[in-house]
Design an enzyme around this catalytic site. Structure first.
Site: not given
Length: 309
Positions: A157, A253
């Site tokens: 991330s 995602e």
């Protein structure tokens, strides 16, 4: 260079665990939109829950280059080879503790040691404090005799951003570059222009544009010029001469497009780059290491890629 979007007809029941914990987090943040940074950090420290404890891995608290760190040492690992792990959490939350088990699984799969950085977090320490800490650790490892080619950067991330951007920082400092880079679901685009922010909004149970906007505010503040700074937004970087790069993401995602664009930019620059997308999986699905086959298989793919370098 290689790109694969692995289509999985049926996701494992075990993979639901990550989706469920993300849904709980989303519900809690929605119920308390004014959650303090301290509360957010407590929430995100639960990120270690999906990951099973890796067997035969020991840990050591340390300082490297003045930065608080946590070492992961798989039994029998080659300590002359090091993964520098920068944790995710929007540059503001997450910790070495929340990510130590995932780092342990990765180190064990590669047969190396890993050092997980408790880098300075925003908003108390905005950009580029995180990169300064990564550079301090890298320089300390080099000074200790570890060879650059035997060091890899890895992160998830926002930490995936740092794993990429730290190498750009090393280059800016005139340092020999590390041997490889691994990025899990990297969040790279501080301008929030990715197409999957909209197209995957209904399948991603965790990441939302408002959440990202809040993290951007803490990371770079109100200076709009920083959203295009290559050290904050590596999608604007020059990747010529960049080390071999492995990128993965979940097909469900909203940050999927960041991974795809990073791969495309790297390939265009002649980098040995691999993109692995597993259909239906959520943000940073390798957190399911030890629990779900999708994560275990992905880690083995990364290990095979590493051995072939």
């Amino acid at each position: 260079m290689k790109s694969s979007e692995n289509k999985t007809a049926i996701l494992s029941k075990e993979s639901d665990y990550l989706k469920e914990i993300y849904q709980v987090w989303s519900n809690r943040m929605t119920a308390n939109p004014n959650m303090t940074i301290e509360d957010l950090r407590s929430l995100f420290d639960e990120w270690e829950k999906p990951t099973f404890e890796p067997e035969d891995v020991t840990y050591k608290t340390d300082q490297v280059g003045g930065v608080d760190c946590l070492w992961a040492y798989p039994v029998g690992c080659d300590k002359t080879k090091v993964l520098i792990y920068t944790h995710g959490g929007g540059f503001a939350v997450g910790s070495a503790a929340s990510h130590r088990k995932l780092a342990g699984h990765m180190a064990k799969a590669l047969g190396v040691s890993a050092v997980v950085l408790d880098y300075r977090r925003a908003p108390e320490n905005p950009f580029p404090a995180q990169l300064e800490d990564a550079a301090a650790v890298y320089q300390a490892l080099l000074a200790s005799g570890i060879k650059a080619k035997d060091i890899g950067t890895i992160g998830d991330s926002a930490g995936g951003n740092l794993a990429v951007a730290s190498v750009l920082k090393f280059r800016e400092l005139g340092l020999e570059l590390p041997g490889y880079v691994i990025a899990f679901s990297p969040w790279l685009d501080m301008e929030l222009t990715g197409s999957t922010l909209e197209s995957n909004a209904d399948t991603d149970v965790f990441i939302t544009v408002p959440l990202l906007q809040g993290m951007i505010g803490m990371f770079i503040g109100d200076d709009s010029t920083k959203v295009r700074d290559p050290l904050a937004n590596p999608l604007h970087a020059d990747f010529n001469g960049f080390p071999p790069l492995y990128i993965n993401a979940g097909g469900a995602e909203v940050l999927l497009d960041d991974a795809r664009r990073l791969h495309a930019r790297a390939v265009d620059a002649g980098v040995q780059a691999t993109l692995s997308v597993v259909d239906g999986m959520q943000h940073v699905f390798p957190f399911l290491a030890g629990r779900a086959p999708e994560a275990n298989e992905e880690i083995q793919r990364i290990a095979a890629w590493y051995r072939a370098l």
